[in-house]
Design a protein around this motif. Structure first.
Motif, PDB file in Angstrom:
ATOM      1  N   ILE A 225     -22.979 -13.481  23.672  1.00 26.34           N
ATOM      2  CA  ILE A 225     -23.961 -12.928  22.978  1.00 26.34           C
ATOM      3  C   ILE A 225     -23.414 -13.003  21.335  1.00 26.34           C
ATOM      4  CG2 ILE A 225     -25.121 -10.413  22.310  1.00 26.34           C
ATOM      5  CD1 ILE A 225     -25.030 -10.255  25.374  1.00 26.34           C
ATOM      6  N   ILE A 226     -22.277 -12.523  21.194  1.00 22.35           N
ATOM      7  CA  ILE A 226     -21.690 -12.522  19.504  1.00 22.35           C
ATOM      8  C   ILE A 226     -21.889 -13.912  19.015  1.00 22.35           C
ATOM      9  CG2 ILE A 226     -19.685 -12.193  18.468  1.00 22.35           C
ATOM     10  CD1 ILE A 226     -19.156  -9.738  20.026  1.00 22.35           C
ATOM     11  N   SER A 227     -21.326 -14.845  19.871  1.00 24.55           N
ATOM     12  CA  SER A 227     -21.533 -16.358  19.260  1.00 24.55           C
ATOM     13  C   SER A 227     -22.957 -16.843  18.904  1.00 24.55           C
ATOM     14  CB  SER A 227     -21.110 -17.459  20.238  1.00 24.55           C
ATOM     15  OG  SER A 227     -19.800 -17.263  20.619  1.00 24.55           O
ATOM     16  N   ARG A 228     -24.160 -16.474  19.773  1.00 26.00           N
ATOM     17  CA  ARG A 228     -25.525 -16.522  19.517  1.00 26.00           C
ATOM     18  C   ARG A 228     -25.851 -15.707  18.112  1.00 26.00           C
ATOM     19  NH1 ARG A 228     -29.615 -19.303  18.893  1.00 26.00           N
ATOM     20  NH2 ARG A 228     -31.715 -18.294  18.587  1.00 26.00           N
ATOM     21  N   LEU A 229     -25.320 -14.593  17.857  1.00 21.84           N
ATOM     22  CA  LEU A 229     -25.596 -13.735  16.943  1.00 21.84           C
ATOM     23  C   LEU A 229     -25.013 -14.435  15.620  1.00 21.84           C
ATOM     24  CD1 LEU A 229     -24.864 -10.035  18.030  1.00 21.84           C
ATOM     25  CD2 LEU A 229     -27.093 -11.012  17.206  1.00 21.84           C
ATOM     26  N   LYS A 230     -23.727 -15.176  15.708  1.00 25.55           N
ATOM     27  CA  LYS A 230     -23.145 -15.945  14.431  1.00 25.55           C
ATOM     28  C   LYS A 230     -23.873 -17.010  14.268  1.00 25.55           C
ATOM     29  CE  LYS A 230     -18.491 -15.794  14.672  1.00 25.55           C
ATOM     30  NZ  LYS A 230     -17.252 -16.045  15.231  1.00 25.55           N
ATOM     31  N   VAL A 231     -24.354 -17.510  15.303  1.00 24.25           N
ATOM     32  CA  VAL A 231     -25.361 -18.849  15.066  1.00 24.25           C
ATOM     33  C   VAL A 231     -26.461 -18.520  14.068  1.00 24.25           C
ATOM     34  CG1 VAL A 231     -26.713 -20.811  16.109  1.00 24.25           C
ATOM     35  CG2 VAL A 231     -24.325 -20.149  16.930  1.00 24.25           C
ATOM     36  N   MET A 232     -27.164 -17.618  14.800  1.00 26.05           N
ATOM     37  CA  MET A 232     -28.417 -16.962  13.806  1.00 26.05           C
ATOM     38  C   MET A 232     -28.097 -16.675  12.630  1.00 26.05           C
ATOM     39  SD  MET A 232     -29.997 -14.453  17.049  1.00 26.05           S
ATOM     40  CE  MET A 232     -31.363 -14.075  16.044  1.00 26.05           C
ATOM     41  N   ALA A 233     -26.708 -16.131  12.290  1.00 28.56           N
ATOM     42  CA  ALA A 233     -26.483 -15.828  10.756  1.00 28.56           C
ATOM     43  C   ALA A 233     -25.711 -16.960  10.078  1.00 28.56           C
ATOM     44  CB  ALA A 233     -25.508 -14.558  10.747  1.00 28.56           C
ATOM     45  N   ASN A 234     -25.697 -18.121  10.674  1.00 27.40           N
ATOM     46  CA  ASN A 234     -25.164 -19.328  10.016  1.00 27.40           C
ATOM     47  C   ASN A 234     -23.547 -19.087   9.688  1.00 27.40           C
ATOM     48  OD1 ASN A 234     -27.338 -21.092   9.916  1.00 27.40           O
ATOM     49  ND2 ASN A 234     -28.278 -19.805   8.444  1.00 27.40           N
ATOM     50  N   LEU A 235     -22.850 -18.318  10.575  1.00 31.02           N
ATOM     51  CA  LEU A 235     -21.687 -18.035  10.532  1.00 31.02           C
ATOM     52  C   LEU A 235     -20.768 -18.991  11.328  1.00 31.02           C
ATOM     53  CD1 LEU A 235     -21.401 -13.980  10.914  1.00 31.02           C
ATOM     54  CD2 LEU A 235     -21.540 -15.448   8.615  1.00 31.02           C
ATOM     55  N   ASN A 236     -19.423 -19.231  11.043  1.00 32.47           N
ATOM     56  CA  ASN A 236     -18.468 -20.295  11.715  1.00 32.47           C
ATOM     57  C   ASN A 236     -18.189 -19.650  13.158  1.00 32.47           C
ATOM     58  OD1 ASN A 236     -16.553 -21.746  12.446  1.00 32.47           O
ATOM     59  ND2 ASN A 236     -15.171 -21.540  10.776  1.00 32.47           N
ATOM     60  N   ILE A 237     -18.923 -20.175  14.144  1.00 31.67           N
ATOM     61  CA  ILE A 237     -18.335 -19.281  15.479  1.00 31.67           C
ATOM     62  C   ILE A 237     -17.013 -19.785  15.937  1.00 31.67           C
ATOM     63  CG2 ILE A 237     -20.957 -19.322  16.128  1.00 31.67           C
ATOM     64  CD1 ILE A 237     -20.521 -21.885  17.863  1.00 31.67           C
ATOM     65  N   ALA A 238     -16.452 -20.741  15.397  1.00 27.81           N
ATOM     66  CA  ALA A 238     -14.960 -21.144  15.711  1.00 27.81           C
ATOM     67  C   ALA A 238     -14.111 -20.182  15.026  1.00 27.81           C
ATOM     68  CB  ALA A 238     -14.860 -22.648  15.532  1.00 27.81           C
ATOM     69  N   GLU A 239     -14.373 -19.413  14.092  1.00 30.58           N
ATOM     70  CA  GLU A 239     -13.586 -18.542  13.315  1.00 30.58           C
ATOM     71  C   GLU A 239     -13.773 -17.232  13.964  1.00 30.58           C
ATOM     72  OE1 GLU A 239     -10.622 -17.067  11.853  1.00 30.58           O
ATOM     73  OE2 GLU A 239     -10.916 -19.058  10.662  1.00 30.58           O
ATOM     74  N   ARG A 240     -12.581 -16.765  14.785  1.00 34.02           N
ATOM     75  CA  ARG A 240     -12.634 -15.324  15.208  1.00 34.02           C
ATOM     76  C   ARG A 240     -11.550 -14.451  14.727  1.00 34.02           C
ATOM     77  NH1 ARG A 240     -14.033 -17.808  21.310  1.00 34.02           N
ATOM     78  NH2 ARG A 240     -16.044 -18.504  20.852  1.00 34.02           N
ATOM     79  N   ARG A 241     -10.635 -15.003  13.845  1.00 36.25           N
ATOM     80  CA  ARG A 241      -9.785 -14.177  13.378  1.00 36.25           C
ATOM     81  C   ARG A 241      -9.888 -13.406  11.980  1.00 36.25           C
ATOM     82  NH1 ARG A 241      -6.220 -19.490  12.641  1.00 36.25           N
ATOM     83  NH2 ARG A 241      -8.106 -19.980  11.782  1.00 36.25           N
ATOM     84  N   LEU A 242     -10.934 -13.952  11.252  1.00 35.87           N
ATOM     85  CA  LEU A 242     -11.330 -13.320   9.924  1.00 35.87           C
ATOM     86  C   LEU A 242     -12.552 -12.707  10.007  1.00 35.87           C
ATOM     87  CD1 LEU A 242     -10.072 -15.980   7.670  1.00 35.87           C
ATOM     88  CD2 LEU A 242      -8.802 -14.056   8.021  1.00 35.87           C
ATOM     89  N   PRO A 243     -12.830 -11.609   9.312  1.00 33.87           N
ATOM     90  CA  PRO A 243     -14.150 -10.898   9.150  1.00 33.87           C
ATOM     91  C   PRO A 243     -14.973 -12.018   8.533  1.00 33.87           C
ATOM     92  CG  PRO A 243     -12.424  -9.271   8.406  1.00 33.87           C
ATOM     93  CD  PRO A 243     -11.832 -10.754   8.509  1.00 33.87           C
ATOM     94  N   GLN A 244     -16.190 -11.925   8.953  1.00 31.55           N
ATOM     95  CA  GLN A 244     -17.244 -12.763   8.134  1.00 31.55           C
ATOM     96  C   GLN A 244     -18.478 -11.894   7.856  1.00 31.55           C
ATOM     97  OE1 GLN A 244     -18.132 -16.975   9.821  1.00 31.55           O
ATOM     98  NE2 GLN A 244     -16.614 -16.350  11.594  1.00 31.55           N
ATOM     99  N   ASP A 245     -19.282 -12.170   6.601  1.00 31.34           N
ATOM    100  CA  ASP A 245     -20.579 -11.752   6.580  1.00 31.34           C
ATOM    101  C   ASP A 245     -21.492 -12.953   6.250  1.00 31.34           C
ATOM    102  OD1 ASP A 245     -19.803  -8.785   6.051  1.00 31.34           O
ATOM    103  OD2 ASP A 245     -18.399 -10.002   4.659  1.00 31.34           O
ATOM    104  N   GLY A 246     -22.950 -12.355   6.822  1.00 35.15           N
ATOM    105  CA  GLY A 246     -23.852 -13.181   6.746  1.00 35.15           C
ATOM    106  C   GLY A 246     -25.158 -12.689   6.704  1.00 35.15           C
ATOM    107  N   ARG A 247     -26.438 -13.329   6.838  1.00 35.34           N
ATOM    108  CA  ARG A 247     -27.713 -12.643   6.775  1.00 35.34           C
ATOM    109  C   ARG A 247     -28.494 -13.593   7.672  1.00 35.34           C
ATOM    110  NH1 ARG A 247     -29.023  -9.655   1.323  1.00 35.34           N
ATOM    111  NH2 ARG A 247     -30.789  -8.719   1.968  1.00 35.34           N
ATOM    112  N   LEU A 248     -29.292 -12.842   8.601  1.00 34.86           N
ATOM    113  CA  LEU A 248     -30.477 -13.827   9.212  1.00 34.86           C
ATOM    114  C   LEU A 248     -31.751 -13.091   9.065  1.00 34.86           C
ATOM    115  CD1 LEU A 248     -31.323 -12.181  12.194  1.00 34.86           C
ATOM    116  CD2 LEU A 248     -28.858 -12.202  12.574  1.00 34.86           C
ATOM    117  N   MET A 249     -32.768 -13.925   9.018  1.00 34.95           N
ATOM    118  CA  MET A 249     -34.219 -13.708   9.114  1.00 34.95           C
ATOM    119  C   MET A 249     -34.832 -13.725  10.415  1.00 34.95           C
ATOM    120  SD  MET A 249     -35.612 -12.475   6.168  1.00 34.95           S
ATOM    121  CE  MET A 249     -37.235 -13.166   6.363  1.00 34.95           C
ATOM    122  N   LYS A 250     -35.458 -12.962  10.741  1.00 35.99           N
ATOM    123  CA  LYS A 250     -35.997 -12.817  12.255  1.00 35.99           C
ATOM    124  C   LYS A 250     -37.416 -12.302  12.218  1.00 35.99           C
ATOM    125  CE  LYS A 250     -35.565 -13.927  16.609  1.00 35.99           C
ATOM    126  NZ  LYS A 250     -35.620 -15.553  17.062  1.00 35.99           N
TER     127      LYS A 250
END
Length: 553
Positions: A225-250
């Protein structure tokens, strides 16, 4: 339908002059009136349907009058209830071209693509009256509950272990995440929390400032589920050690919803929080923010001044930015240049130049604010006064004939003055430029359906500082909890306010760098209503509870 699109369309067709379009847009922004109604009022069209016909021609599709249309059951079965509600769609007919669907937002190509992917068939968008589409969705799918459990069962069957990232584009996962977002927006949530723990995976919504937990999915689905959210927000799904910020339109319920996405690595996996930026749920009209009449008039008068500084203060989530946005919309006229610098820009305001802070490339509040002064603005909004340099430039801007609106994080209105002095602002310059400080809080209001009078315990009244003599024959209310409020006893929020009006006696104290307590005592002596006093007023009016006022003041 988006006002700017409609006006541009009619100008492109030679039916509307630019000056008239500017006047109509200003009226849309200031009054919130529907652009279609205003086009009729201005004599540009004779009936609102002409807007839909023109849009359909421009999009190369059909306009359909749905006033007498009732979709048969066989047609409704082609578009499941959760997709109809999510995308604001109602099926019209099936042809060799595909499934013809009337959409609340026919201008958004992503909606068509999402439906095509979800249904596996070609989608032909149709333009129709938005109100009728909403009515048809509500009546046609009224008895169909959103099958969260059925979707979860589908995920379990298709993903036995639920741990593979390759499953993030599986239809059940997409449907489940879409449904979580849909329900959050439907419940007017401001934030959605996805939180992994050792033995469970929690999903919580923040509604009216309080967190509500929904039925959790199985813990082993957390990564998917979290990987799906990261894909929707154009985040790096392979990077799980650092905080990331993004945006999604739905598109949710036919409305484009913007969401700010933040990930945080924890010991049990990534926690994700979505801030829901739904403009339709945030009232950006000053008239609708429920200010007391005297305060509404004061704000209008203050933000209409040619220069000075107006500050709104309070903790995170107190509605400071909403107040300033509403004030900006009120003064957003054709003869005024408005600029904002924000971190980040939360809502797009038509007719206002908005600039996001980008620390990574050196675009700080101070640097952008300096550039603003070379852009010939009339009024400037600074998202937050964080440092001495930003505050000093704001004062300089005020001295050179600009009105500056900004926010601070302090407990009360006089505290904002002390904070600015502590930052290093010159006392005499601050005294000369500061017009007012408005401290505010947002507290929950009692649900009107289950509101009931009750007798509070003496210990709680003591905490409020009230004696039996002061209470007299006043009444107190609480919410018993019902279906409308989800059992909480509260529904909606309203503001508490404390206004520091910078009159001459207060300016003298600021110039002398008087302590905050002295400033507050003088302001109260001059008639300032404190947050606690405004809270008591709301308690006596039956708007909120004693507990809420004690919590926020």
């Amino acid at each position: 339908m988006i006002a700017t699109y409609v006006l541009d369309l009619f100008m492109h067709r030679g039916m509307l002059e630019e000056g008239t379009a500017t006047d109509i847009l200003a009226e849309v922004n200031s009054t919130g009136k529907d652009v279609k109604k205003l086009l009729v009022d201005y004599g540009i069209i004779t009936e609102e349907d002409e807007v839909y016909r023109a849009a359909a021609e421009e999009l190369g599709t059909d306009y359909v009058d749905l006033r007498r249309f009732e979709p048969p059951r066989a047609l409704l079965d082609l578009l499941p209830a959760h997709l109809a509600r999510m995308h604001g769609a109602i099926p019209i007919e099936v042809s060799a071209e595909g499934l013809h669907v009337a959409l609340l937002d026919p201008l958004n190509p992503q909606t068509v693509e999402d439906l095509r992917f979800a249904l596996g068939k070609n989608i032909v968008p149709i333009v129709a009256d938005e109100t009728r589409i909403e009515d048809l969705i509500n009546s046609s799918y009224a008895e169909e509950g959103v099958g969260m459990e059925a979707i979860l069962e589908g995920i379990q069957l298709s993903t036995p272990d639920g741990t593979s990232d390759s499953d993030i584009n599986a239809a059940p996962i997409i449907r489940y995440v879409d449904l979580v977002l849909f329900q959050a927006v439907k419940q007017r949530a401001s934030d959605i929390h996805f939180e992994p723990f050792e033995k469970e995976f929690k999903i919580r919504y923040r509604v009216d400032g309080a967190l509500i937990e929904m039925a959790p999915p199985p813990a082993h689905l957390a990564v998917t589920i979290i990987s799906r959210l990261k894909v929707m927000a154009n985040l790096n799904i392979a990077e799980r050690r650092l905080p990331q910020d993004g945006r999604l339109m739905k598109t949710v319920g036919g409305k484009p919803i913007d969401m700010r996405v933040s990930t945080l690595p924890t010991i049990y996996g990534e926690s994700v929080v979505l801030r829901v930026l739904d403009r339709s749920s945030v009232n950006l009209d000053l008239e609708n923010l429920m200010f007391p009449p005297w305060l509404y008039d004061y704000i209008i008068d203050t933000v209409s001044k040619p220069n000075g500084i107006f500050i709104v203060t309070g903790p995170t989530g107190a509605g400071k930015t909403t107040t300033l946005y509403a004030a900006l919309r009120k003064i957003n006229t054709i003869d005024t240049k408005l600029l904002t610098v924000e971190d980040p820009v939360e809502y797009s305001l038509e007719g206002i130049q908005q600039v996001p802070v980008n620390e990574a490339v050196g675009a700080t509040f101070a640097k952008i604010l300096r550039a603003f002064l070379r852009q010939d603005p009339d009024r400037i909004m600074v998202g937050e006064m964080r440092d001495k340099e930003t505050a000093q430039i704001a004062i300089q801007a005020s001295l050179t004939g600009h009105l500056v609106l900004s926010t601070l994080h302090t407990n009360d209105a006089p505290g904002a003055v002390t904070r600015l002095l502590d930052m290093g602002c010159e006392p005499f310059l601050l005294a000369a430029t500061l017009e007012a400080v408005l401290a505010q809080r947002l507290l929950r209001t009692i649900c009107k359906t289950c509101r009931t009078p009750y007798e509070p315990k003496e210990v709680i009244l003591t905490q409020l500082g009230l004696s039996p003599h002061e209470i007299g024959d006043k009444h107190f209310y609480t919410g018993e909890g019902c279906q409308d409020c989800g059992g909480s006893g509260y529904r909606g929020r309203k503001g508490l306010y404390e206004l520091l009006d910078m009159t001459d006696p207060l300016r003298d104290l600021v110039a002398e760098k008087a302590p905050s307590i002295v400033l507050k005592q003088k302001a109260i002596e001059l008639g300032m209503i404190t947050l606690r006093e405004d809270g008591l007023r709301n308690i006596y009016e039956g708007a909120t509870t004693i507990e809420e006022v004690l919590k926020y003041t």
